[in-house]
Write a protein that holds these residues in place. Structure first.
Motif, PDB file in Angstrom:
ATOM      1  N   MET A 250     -16.790  38.066  53.040  1.00 37.65           N
ATOM      2  CA  MET A 250     -16.390  38.070  51.858  1.00 37.65           C
ATOM      3  C   MET A 250     -16.606  37.168  50.460  1.00 37.65           C
ATOM      4  O   MET A 250     -17.169  36.382  50.444  1.00 37.65           O
ATOM      5  N   THR A 251     -17.384  38.276  49.553  1.00 40.36           N
ATOM      6  CA  THR A 251     -17.720  37.267  48.296  1.00 40.36           C
ATOM      7  C   THR A 251     -16.366  37.386  48.293  1.00 40.36           C
ATOM      8  O   THR A 251     -15.027  37.664  48.049  1.00 40.36           O
ATOM      9  N   LEU A 252     -16.242  35.854  47.351  1.00 43.26           N
ATOM     10  CA  LEU A 252     -14.799  35.182  46.979  1.00 43.26           C
ATOM     11  C   LEU A 252     -14.707  34.027  46.143  1.00 43.26           C
ATOM     12  O   LEU A 252     -16.114  33.495  45.944  1.00 43.26           O
ATOM     13  N   LEU A 253     -13.696  33.853  44.810  1.00 39.87           N
ATOM     14  CA  LEU A 253     -13.733  32.782  44.722  1.00 39.87           C
ATOM     15  C   LEU A 253     -13.270  31.789  45.149  1.00 39.87           C
ATOM     16  O   LEU A 253     -11.937  31.765  45.817  1.00 39.87           O
ATOM     17  N   ASP A 254     -14.041  30.962  45.756  1.00 36.91           N
ATOM     18  CA  ASP A 254     -13.552  29.213  46.325  1.00 36.91           C
ATOM     19  C   ASP A 254     -12.864  28.418  45.639  1.00 36.91           C
ATOM     20  O   ASP A 254     -12.965  27.883  44.173  1.00 36.91           O
ATOM     21  N   PHE A 255     -11.605  28.199  45.598  1.00 38.52           N
ATOM     22  CA  PHE A 255     -10.771  26.966  44.916  1.00 38.52           C
ATOM     23  C   PHE A 255     -11.775  25.753  44.831  1.00 38.52           C
ATOM     24  O   PHE A 255     -11.809  25.142  46.236  1.00 38.52           O
ATOM     25  N   LEU A 256     -11.476  25.144  43.880  1.00 42.12           N
ATOM     26  CA  LEU A 256     -12.848  23.594  43.949  1.00 42.12           C
ATOM     27  C   LEU A 256     -10.868  22.736  43.550  1.00 42.12           C
ATOM     28  O   LEU A 256     -10.933  21.669  44.669  1.00 42.12           O
ATOM     29  N   HIS A 257     -10.669  23.349  42.376  1.00 36.22           N
ATOM     30  CA  HIS A 257      -9.636  21.969  41.837  1.00 36.22           C
ATOM     31  C   HIS A 257      -9.223  21.987  40.438  1.00 36.22           C
ATOM     32  O   HIS A 257      -9.889  23.389  39.691  1.00 36.22           O
ATOM     33  N   ASN A 258      -8.060  21.725  40.429  1.00 36.43           N
ATOM     34  CA  ASN A 258      -7.937  21.079  38.673  1.00 36.43           C
ATOM     35  C   ASN A 258      -8.394  20.895  37.928  1.00 36.43           C
ATOM     36  O   ASN A 258      -8.195  19.940  38.055  1.00 36.43           O
ATOM     37  N   THR A 259      -8.876  20.888  37.015  1.00 33.95           N
ATOM     38  CA  THR A 259      -9.081  20.142  35.400  1.00 33.95           C
ATOM     39  C   THR A 259      -8.428  21.096  34.174  1.00 33.95           C
ATOM     40  O   THR A 259      -7.914  21.559  33.467  1.00 33.95           O
ATOM     41  N   THR A 260     -10.101  20.759  33.300  1.00 31.52           N
ATOM     42  CA  THR A 260      -9.420  21.168  32.006  1.00 31.52           C
ATOM     43  C   THR A 260     -10.589  21.833  31.336  1.00 31.52           C
ATOM     44  O   THR A 260     -11.438  22.118  31.942  1.00 31.52           O
ATOM     45  N   GLU A 261      -9.965  23.072  30.812  1.00 31.49           N
ATOM     46  CA  GLU A 261     -10.553  24.025  29.481  1.00 31.49           C
ATOM     47  C   GLU A 261     -12.424  23.585  29.287  1.00 31.49           C
ATOM     48  O   GLU A 261     -13.012  23.906  29.290  1.00 31.49           O
ATOM     49  N   ASP A 262     -11.076  22.108  28.207  1.00 33.37           N
ATOM     50  CA  ASP A 262     -12.736  21.527  27.662  1.00 33.37           C
ATOM     51  C   ASP A 262     -13.957  21.816  28.659  1.00 33.37           C
ATOM     52  O   ASP A 262     -15.008  21.782  27.854  1.00 33.37           O
ATOM     53  N   GLU A 263     -13.349  20.457  29.347  1.00 34.53           N
ATOM     54  CA  GLU A 263     -14.990  20.254  30.712  1.00 34.53           C
ATOM     55  C   GLU A 263     -15.239  21.469  30.719  1.00 34.53           C
ATOM     56  O   GLU A 263     -16.570  21.818  30.544  1.00 34.53           O
ATOM     57  N   GLN A 264     -14.863  22.753  30.947  1.00 36.63           N
ATOM     58  CA  GLN A 264     -15.521  23.945  31.436  1.00 36.63           C
ATOM     59  C   GLN A 264     -16.265  24.904  30.112  1.00 36.63           C
ATOM     60  O   GLN A 264     -17.320  24.849  31.282  1.00 36.63           O
ATOM     61  N   ILE A 265     -16.086  24.587  29.094  1.00 37.89           N
ATOM     62  CA  ILE A 265     -16.495  24.967  28.278  1.00 37.89           C
ATOM     63  C   ILE A 265     -17.843  24.446  27.681  1.00 37.89           C
ATOM     64  O   ILE A 265     -18.148  24.355  26.796  1.00 37.89           O
ATOM     65  N   GLY A 266     -17.524  22.872  27.988  1.00 41.54           N
ATOM     66  CA  GLY A 266     -18.293  21.924  27.809  1.00 41.54           C
ATOM     67  C   GLY A 266     -17.955  20.998  26.300  1.00 41.54           C
ATOM     68  O   GLY A 266     -18.701  21.255  25.664  1.00 41.54           O
TER      69      GLY A 266
END
Length: 308
Positions: A250-266
């Motif tokens: 199965m192709t899926l989204l594997d949860f890693l952790h909670n974070t902030t959007e600022d961290e995600q968009i650099g």
């Protein structure tokens, strides 16, 4: 008190007391999707929305089974061919594939679907199928496909037809949509949802899947609206995922952790400190948080946090 085929009128307090006898809706995907919701999942093209939508569909099936409910989930698929589905959920050159619950159904349409999408008979046929097959949850992937090449209020008209279908059949419904543009460097918001002024009013819940600057296979999910709960996964608490293929095929989204959007968009920390300084200056001049948020394209809650 007054009641007819179209409305019911009672004392406000009576509605509250009547609510005590109504079971709280189950969570189908954290607080993003509750039983009975009309929800929208949107994001840039090719970011993995269908992968997440299928995961949610399977999760609902498993919840139905857990509660002894024999209801079915219907996945209305305008996006993927049968071969693409097979490639996504089966091992290449083998007969091994991920076994989905038997209660998960999938509908595909003929190539001339665009010529019938404005035809009420199509939605009448869907309604009959849903009732006859005990379907209680529907996922539409995607409304953007249906609106291709259409102009004006066509998208809103289709959404209203889906809303009627949901209400007539007592469904939980998740509608998938493409965002207006690919967003990597700015926070994703309701303004990026096609037909945002209309759809954001009608929907009970809206959440987004977006690319991350942390890696080509990293995504994050952000909550933007919820009528059934408070916003638990806003810009300061998004969910980070990695796209993988598990041992079951199965192709899926594997949860890693909670974070902030600022961290995600650099977002640059120094730039954020400068932004915070500008926000506090304007707040000191008496600007409202909403006005500050509009000026800097941030959320009112983020403007508030800069000042506290």
């Amino acid at each position: 008190m007054a009641q007819n085929a179209y409305f019911e009128c009672n004392k406000f307090n009576e509605f509250i007391k009547n609510g005590f006898n109504i079971q709280e809706p189950n969570q189908f995907y954290f607080s993003f999707l509750h039983e009975g919701d009309l929800a929208i999942l949107f994001g840039p093209p090719h970011c993995g929305k269908s992968i997440l939508a299928v995961m949610i569909a399977e999760s609902i099936c498993n919840l139905y089974k857990h509660y002894g409910n024999n209801s079915k989930v219907l996945y209305i698929d305008f996006e993927l061919t049968n071969k693409q589905i097979s490639m996504r959920y089966a091992f290449t050159h083998t007969d091994r594939f991920h076994q989905f619950p038997e209660s998960l159904l999938r509908i595909t349409f003929h190539e001339d679907i665009h010529s019938r999408i404005s035809d009420n008979s199509l939605f009448e046929d869907l309604e009959k199928f849903i009732v006859n097959n005990n379907v209680k949850s529907v996922i539409v992937d995607s409304i953007s496909f249906l609106a291709q090449g259409k102009k004006g209020t066509f998208l809103n008209d289709i959404f209203l037809k889906l809303t009627s279908l949901k209400n007539n059949c007592g469904l939980t419904m998740l509608v998938v949509a493409n965002s207006l543009k690919k967003i990597n460097s700015t926070p994703i918001s309701l303004a990026d949802l096609p037909g945002n002024a209309f759809l954001s009013v009608i929907a009970d819940s809206i959440f987004a899947l977006n690319f991350s600057t942390k890696g080509y296979d990293i995504r994050y999910v952000k909550q933007l609206k919820s009528n059934s709960d408070r916003i638990r996964y806003g810009d300061d608490n998004v969910l980070e995922y990695k796209i993988i293929r598990d041992n079951d095929g199965m192709t899926l989204l594997d949860f890693l952790h909670n974070t902030t959007e600022d961290e995600q968009i650099g977002i640059d920390i120094i730039a954020q400190e400068e932004l915070g300084s500008q926000v506090r200056i304007l707040r000191g001049k008496g600007w409202a948080y909403r006005k500050i948020a509009d000026k800097f394209s941030i959320s009112p809650s983020k403007a508030y946090r800069f000042c506290h």
